[in-house]
Structure formats: C-alpha cells, structure tokens
Design a protein around this motif. Sequence first.
Motif, short mmCIF file in Angstrom:
data_model
loop_
_atom_site.label_atom_id
_atom_site.label_comp_id
_atom_site.label_asym_id
_atom_site.label_seq_id
_atom_site.Cartn_x
_atom_site.Cartn_y
_atom_site.Cartn_z
N VAL A 21 -1.50 1.84 8.96
CA VAL A 21 -2.94 1.82 8.75
C VAL A 21 -3.47 0.42 9.09
CG1 VAL A 21 -4.80 2.25 7.08
CG2 VAL A 21 -2.70 3.61 7.02
N ALA A 42 0.86 -1.19 0.00
CA ALA A 42 0.00 0.00 0.00
C ALA A 42 0.90 1.23 0.00
CB ALA A 42 -0.89 0.00 1.24
N GLY A 43 0.40 2.34 -0.52
CA GLY A 43 1.14 3.61 -0.50
C GLY A 43 2.51 3.46 -1.12
N SER A 44 3.53 3.95 -0.42
CA SER A 44 4.89 3.89 -0.95
C SER A 44 5.34 2.45 -1.18
CB SER A 44 5.87 4.54 0.04
OG SER A 44 5.53 5.88 0.20
N SER A 45 4.92 1.55 -0.30
CA SER A 45 5.32 0.16 -0.47
C SER A 45 4.74 -0.42 -1.76
CB SER A 45 4.88 -0.68 0.74
OG SER A 45 5.54 -0.23 1.88
N SER A 76 6.00 -4.13 2.91
CA SER A 76 5.42 -3.25 3.93
C SER A 76 6.50 -2.81 4.89
CB SER A 76 4.33 -4.01 4.69
OG SER A 76 3.87 -3.27 5.79
N GLN A 77 6.50 -1.53 5.23
CA GLN A 77 7.43 -1.05 6.25
C GLN A 77 7.04 -1.61 7.60
OE1 GLN A 77 8.95 0.74 9.44
NE2 GLN A 77 6.90 1.52 9.03
N SER A 78 5.77 -1.39 7.97
CA SER A 78 5.32 -1.75 9.33
C SER A 78 5.06 -3.24 9.49
CB SER A 78 4.03 -1.00 9.64
OG SER A 78 3.03 -1.38 8.71
N LEU A 112 3.06 11.40 -4.21
CA LEU A 112 2.49 10.99 -2.91
C LEU A 112 3.16 11.76 -1.77
CD1 LEU A 112 0.72 9.15 -1.14
CD2 LEU A 112 2.50 7.44 -1.24
N LYS A 113 4.51 11.88 -1.84
CA LYS A 113 5.22 12.58 -0.77
C LYS A 113 4.74 14.03 -0.68
CE LYS A 113 6.43 9.90 0.76
NZ LYS A 113 6.72 8.49 0.81
N GLU A 137 1.19 14.29 0.78
CA GLU A 137 1.14 13.95 2.21
C GLU A 137 1.66 15.09 3.07
OE1 GLU A 137 3.58 10.31 2.05
OE2 GLU A 137 1.97 9.37 3.17
N THR A 158 0.03 -3.31 8.04
CA THR A 158 -1.03 -2.67 7.27
C THR A 158 -2.16 -3.67 7.04
OG1 THR A 158 0.53 -1.16 6.28
CG2 THR A 158 -1.52 -1.49 5.07
N VAL A 166 5.87 10.20 9.43
CA VAL A 166 4.73 9.47 8.85
C VAL A 166 5.00 9.12 7.38
CG1 VAL A 166 2.33 9.78 8.12
CG2 VAL A 166 2.98 10.20 10.48
N ALA A 167 5.65 10.02 6.65
CA ALA A 167 5.93 9.73 5.24
C ALA A 167 7.08 8.73 5.14
CB ALA A 167 6.28 11.00 4.51
N ALA A 168 6.89 7.71 4.33
CA ALA A 168 7.96 6.73 4.13
C ALA A 168 9.09 7.38 3.34
CB ALA A 168 7.40 5.55 3.35
C1 F6R Z 1 3.62 7.03 2.32
C2 F6R Z 1 3.24 6.30 3.49
C3 F6R Z 1 2.07 5.37 3.43
C4 F6R Z 1 2.59 3.95 3.58
C5 F6R Z 1 1.44 2.95 3.56
C6 F6R Z 1 1.93 1.53 3.70
O1 F6R Z 1 4.59 7.98 2.59
O2 F6R Z 1 3.90 6.37 4.50
O3 F6R Z 1 1.36 5.54 2.26
O4 F6R Z 1 3.49 3.72 2.54
O5 F6R Z 1 0.56 3.23 4.61
O6 F6R Z 1 2.55 1.31 4.93
P1 F6R Z 1 3.45 0.02 5.19
O7 F6R Z 1 4.61 0.12 4.29
O8 F6R Z 1 3.79 0.10 6.64
O9 F6R Z 1 2.59 -1.17 4.86
#
Ligand code: F6R
Length: 588
Positions: free
Chosen positions: A585, A294-297, A341-343, A468-469, A472, A346, A392-394
């Motif tokens: 999220v 999702a998002g940056s990922s 995914s970073q986190s 996106l950056k 945001e 999600t 918050v921004a990746a």
């Molecule tokens: C963009 C951003 C969000 C995440 C998205 C996915 O700058 O931070 O769009 O990329 O919520 O989050 P992860 O990578 O944690 O699944």
Amino acid sequence: MCGIIACIADDRAAPILLEGLKRVEYRGYDSAGVATIGRDGILVKKDVGKIAQIEARQKLSLLDGRIGVAHTRWATHGGVTKRNAHPHTSCNELVAIAHNGIIKNYLKLKKELELKGHKFKSETDSEVIAHLLEEEYKRLRNPTRATASAARKLEGQYAFVALFQGRGDLLTGARNDAPLLVGLSERKRFLASDVLAFIEHTDRVIFMDNLEVVTVTDKDVRISDLSGKEVRKEVTQIAWELADVSKLDYAHYTLKEIEEQPSTLHRALIQEEEKLASFVEVLKSSDSVFLTGAGSSFHAALVLKHRLNIEARIRADAVVAGEFASQSHFMNRNSTVVAISQSGETADVLEAVKVARSKGARVLSIVNAVGSSLVSAGDHALHLNCGPEVGVAATKSFTAQLAIIGLVLDSLTGKETSLNGESLARRVKETLAVRERARALAKRYRHRPDFYFIGRSVHYPIALEGALKLKELSYIHAEGMPASELKHGTLALIEEGTPVVVLNPGDETYDDTLSNAHELKARGAEVIGITDRANKLYTHTISVPHVAESVMPILEVIPLQFLAYYTALERKNNPDYPRNLAKSVTVK
Ligand code: F6R
C-alpha cells in the motif's frame, strides 16, 4: 499497488514487459499498458482489466521495438478507464511515461502547461509528467537533463520511467519516496519498481535513492542527483532463487507460502550476530520505545510490545502506522521506533518513520524487501529472509516477523534461546498437518456471515491476525478481540451456530480463556479450539504441537492461515488476488 517495468532488450521488448507485468500483478491493479519505441515512433497499448484479458484484446506482446515501458495501475486520481491507464504520452507523443505515486502539485503544473498549449487526455496526476518532460526536452535537448529538470518541479511521491521519441537507445527515470531499481543482465537492462518484475533475467540490482535520476543505455547506467552531479552506486546481488517466485506445483502462491514456512522460519533465524547485537543495543539504551506497522505487520508489532513489556520489562507503545503522528510529542533523541513491514514500502510506515526522524529518534526496522525505502530510512534493519511473498495476504512474512521478534527477545533477556532453527522447522512441519482439519471447517462454515477470534495476552494479536486473514481472503465479516472483551458487547451477537475460534494453549491464560469458551458455548456458539491441551468443551479441536509459550504464536496462526485459504476456495474466491486489496500500500 502500481507497478513499473521498463527494459532495453537485445530483441523485442514487449514479450519481456508482458512477463514482467504478470510478475507484478500480485501488487494489485485495475488497468495496465505497454509503450515501446517502434520504427515509426512511440507505440502505446493499454486497457482496463486483468493482464490476460488485456493481452487477449490488445495484443500488447506484439508491439514492435526493443525498448519499452509497462505499467499496472491502481486508480487514485481519475477512475478506472482506458484513458487513465498508463503509459501516458505528451501531446505530440514525443515522450511516454509510467508513474507510481502521487504528484501533489499536478493541478498547478497542469494549468501552467495548458497555458503553453498542452492538451491533456486523462484525469490523472501522472500525465503532467509526460507534458512537463516534453517541455523540458524541447528546451534542453537532452533526456537526462530534461528528466532532472522535470523532477525538480514535481512535489509529492514518484517513481517514473520515460521513453523519448527518436531516442530508441535509452530510458530515463527518477524517484522520490517510491521504489525504483535498475536490473543488470548481460544483454538486457531493466528499470522497475519491484525486483520480481525482472528476477528471471537477473539478480544484479542497483537500488536508487530519493531525488536521483537514472539514464540507462545498452552500455551504461548513469545515476545523478537532481542537480546533475553523478552518484556512485553499488550493485547488489539479490539472494532470491527463481524457484522462490514460481508457484511450483501449488494451486496458489498463498498455499505455497503457507507450506514453505518450515524453511522460511529456519532462514529467518539466521541473522548476523553483529546486526542483531546493534539492534538490541539501541533498544536497551532507549528511554522510550515505539512500535509501528500496518495490517499483519502491526499485529507482529503488538506481539513485540507484549513481549518487551512482559519479558524484557521494556515499556513500549504500539501504534498503527497511519495514526503514528499522534505520538510525535513524546519522541526525542533518546526514543527508538521499531517499524515492521514486509515490503518496506508501505506509505504510512514510511511517513511514521519520517515523523520519528524529525524528532531525532532512532529507527530500527524488521523488513523483508532488501533495498526497500524502509531499510534506507532506518539505522539498523533485520531482514526476514523469507523470499518474495506474492500472495496478497501476509503468511510466511508474518511468522518470520514473529521469529525475529523471538531472537530479539532472547538476546535482550539473555535467556537460553527457545528458537532453534531445526527444531522450530520440525514443529512447524508437524503443524502443517492441520491442513485437512482446517479445510473441513472451511467447508462447514463457508456460508456463515460472521466469525469471531479470541485470545488473551500474546494470543490476542494472533486472534486479530486470524480475523484479518479470513476477511481478506473469504470476504466474511470477522472480528478478532481479547477474550476478556467478549462480555463487553460481543456476546450479544452470538447466535446458534456462530463459529468462534478460541486460541487457547495450555499456558497461564488457559483457564480464563476456557471460561470464555464456556460462556460462548452456553449461548449457542460452535467453539473451535486451537490448542495443545484438548478439552471436551470444544465443538472442534485443532491440535498444535506443545512448544514454549513464546513460540506458540508462530504455530497457532498456521491453522488460521489454512482456514482463510480454504474458505476462499469454498467461496470461489482467488486467494492470491483478493478483491480491492493491494500487496503493497504505497499511497496514504
Ligand atoms: C495482511 C496484509 C496487509 C499487510 C499491510 C502491511 O494480510 O497483507 O494488511 O500486512 O499492508 O504491509 P507491509 O508489511 O508490506 O508493510
């Protein structure tokens, strides 16, 4: 989104809980609160607003007692009000709870509890947990069994922590599809949704799995399944330094995280050979490959798709996690899903993985948070190793994802690696010199209502990421698109002075993209070229070092990160905590 921290301290818990709340602020929230067990029973203070404001009004840190739970709430069920803020208590304040997630069957449970005489104070789904626990505790007289019994009745997604009146010696908790972990220091015990909440006290962690219940006392941590059967767990040492979670001398986490990319990229490239080989083996042996995030990922997933298709000749489809179910018909035991995914938390990504699993597909993940739900849900994980990302921004997580994609591609294609840690770190360091140039552009364009970003082939996902950056952090409307799509509508929106960022390194996309830049200029656009091959056409040029084509996305996104950061500052926005956004999220 919501954050939980609970602790059993050797002294007063409230100041520790307040610090913990500040550490999870980055996840996004609209209200917060603390509950402790004082001499005369459970004490609760909560309110709407930022933690500093709530502390100034309510003095959370002055609550008595050495055991307590705290929460930051991101409203889902029920508006942003003091009543709806957590912790929630049962009718006679026998139990206090903090909860993350969504209880799907809360209306049914609430009705049953109301028939038994329970009076609800909030509009939340979470409050049913407090009343349910009270019922179970009255019946079973044992906090652990009461917690397991309550958890068995809950449907949906939860991580919760509970305090029991008269039991100033213990905390209980349970999880299903939402993170909950135990932190162990010599003199303190923690339960939290995020390692960052207690990282200054300990790096020793137990990750709980779904449908497990935990009871924490001074002396003991017991984890069982919902039937009460004890589960043995390992203690993991988290490889994060306290410096990783502090802003150091930087004005914002976002700036720190952009600037630390030379070292985070270097670390991302250090992967265990065996793990990388198993990951690649699964990809090689699959009949069909699906990528999601999702998002940056998701933008990183698009880069992976491009490179798998072009360089490895592996056909892969990238589908945004929230729409992933549409692919389920095409999946079977010979399919592989790569979830990025970073986190690792999600909700849409975890749901996509469930869909894949239900079809027997194998799941690979590229993830930052060690011990996250995505890691447990998959077969093989490659970790970003970029440390906690608080802004918050990746930023650094996105480039680390690109670096790992590079490693996977090199290994798949058997090419001489284009990714040497030291030389990449050097190139990234050189690229950081674009900072002042990006700052000047942010100042010039800070009042523009629209921004466009274009690029071809592997640079198209980077155009999406740049847009996106900017959205945001600056709240300016921005669109990223393939350069080829301009003619199919967007040129109509170009006016005198419209800024358009053109990603145009000197590879085989150069000439075509340059033609698009000409078209834009002829219609009055101010063209910002991000390139290693300058051209007089550009109104402004941001030069990046010359590197192999596959490495260029890592460099060319850096000016875009700076542009978003400085535009936010010019517009007096806080880049670390953009409005309406949550770092993780965790609800659909
Ligand atoms: C963009 C951003 C969000 C995440 C998205 C996915 O700058 O931070 O769009 O990329 O919520 O989050 P992860 O990578 O944690 O699944």
